[in-house]
Design a protein around this motif. Sequence first.
Motif, PDB file in Angstrom:
ATOM      1  N   MET A   1       0.978  -1.163  -0.103  1.00 39.81           N
ATOM      2  CA  MET A   1       0.200   0.087  -0.194  1.00 39.81           C
ATOM      3  C   MET A   1       1.075   1.176   0.108  1.00 39.81           C
ATOM      4  N   SER A   2       0.710   2.344  -0.849  1.00 44.59           N
ATOM      5  CA  SER A   2       1.418   3.327  -1.078  1.00 44.59           C
ATOM      6  C   SER A   2       0.783   4.436   0.113  1.00 44.59           C
ATOM      7  N   LYS A   3       2.004   5.234   0.454  1.00 39.42           N
ATOM      8  CA  LYS A   3       1.611   6.172   1.240  1.00 39.42           C
ATOM      9  C   LYS A   3       1.503   7.712   0.537  1.00 39.42           C
ATOM     10  N   ILE A   4       0.373   8.320   0.587  1.00 39.29           N
ATOM     11  CA  ILE A   4       0.461   9.538  -0.137  1.00 39.29           C
ATOM     12  C   ILE A   4      -0.046  10.708   0.811  1.00 39.29           C
ATOM     13  N   ALA A   5       0.890  11.887   0.164  1.00 35.14           N
ATOM     14  CA  ALA A   5       0.240  13.072   1.255  1.00 35.14           C
ATOM     15  C   ALA A   5      -0.241  13.951   0.181  1.00 35.14           C
ATOM     16  N   ILE A  52       3.404  12.524  -3.529  1.00 38.05           N
ATOM     17  CA  ILE A  52       2.856  13.724  -2.912  1.00 38.05           C
ATOM     18  C   ILE A  52       2.073  14.589  -3.773  1.00 38.05           C
ATOM     19  N   ALA A  53       0.988  15.095  -3.385  1.00 38.95           N
ATOM     20  CA  ALA A  53       0.084  15.939  -4.229  1.00 38.95           C
ATOM     21  C   ALA A  53      -0.083  17.378  -3.739  1.00 38.95           C
ATOM     22  N   PHE A  54       0.466  18.201  -4.219  1.00 39.99           N
ATOM     23  CA  PHE A  54       0.477  19.794  -3.817  1.00 39.99           C
ATOM     24  C   PHE A  54      -0.509  20.504  -4.449  1.00 39.99           C
ATOM     25  N   GLY A  55      -1.516  21.303  -3.537  1.00 40.76           N
ATOM     26  CA  GLY A  55      -2.282  22.104  -3.975  1.00 40.76           C
ATOM     27  C   GLY A  55      -2.346  23.363  -3.446  1.00 40.76           C
ATOM     28  N   CYS A  56      -2.556  24.394  -4.569  1.00 37.54           N
ATOM     29  CA  CYS A  56      -2.474  26.061  -4.217  1.00 37.54           C
ATOM     30  C   CYS A  56      -3.262  26.573  -5.287  1.00 37.54           C
ATOM     31  N   PRO A  57      -4.051  27.639  -4.970  1.00 38.15           N
ATOM     32  CA  PRO A  57      -4.793  28.301  -5.829  1.00 38.15           C
ATOM     33  C   PRO A  57      -3.995  29.492  -6.196  1.00 38.15           C
ATOM     34  N   ALA A  58      -4.267  29.940  -7.472  1.00 38.46           N
ATOM     35  CA  ALA A  58      -3.531  31.249  -8.098  1.00 38.46           C
ATOM     36  C   ALA A  58      -3.778  32.417  -7.096  1.00 38.46           C
ATOM     37  N   MET A  59      -2.897  33.359  -6.730  1.00 35.45           N
ATOM     38  CA  MET A  59      -2.849  34.504  -6.065  1.00 35.45           C
ATOM     39  C   MET A  59      -2.269  35.552  -6.583  1.00 35.45           C
TER      40      MET A  59
END
Length: 139
Positions: A1-5, A52-59
């Motif tokens: 099982m993979s560990k995802i952040a 890893i998944a990284f999420g950030c809106p446009a600012m």
Amino acid sequence: MSKIAVVYWSGTGNTEQMANAVAEGAKEAGAEVSTLTADQFSAAKVAEFDAIAFGCPAMGSEELEYDEFQPMWDEVKETLGDKKVVLFGSYSWAEGEWMDNWKADADEAGVNVVDSVICYDAPDDEGEAACKALGAELA
């Protein structure tokens, strides 16, 4: 099982909705998932995860959030090695140029970005499905 952040910053809740959908997609694909805000993640935590998944809106003028997310990203991008990474976020003006700039920055740092998703404002059904697929791709 993979560990995802799934690591994100959200001002209005749109990117948080996307993060939850990414996490759901990864869990449905069998991964163990930790969802963390940008202030809860650091280079010291990178080794704990397979992808890893990284999420950030446009600012501002098409840039990453600069108080919490950008400093965290600058710290971790050099430590990601060959881990699979996906990027996601929302925007409400322009054409989503911040994602192109973010991917270019990641590429320059040698980050293994395998995919990305952007949504205009809150994710609709199609956007939510794309985020779930993004999470499944990491699992």
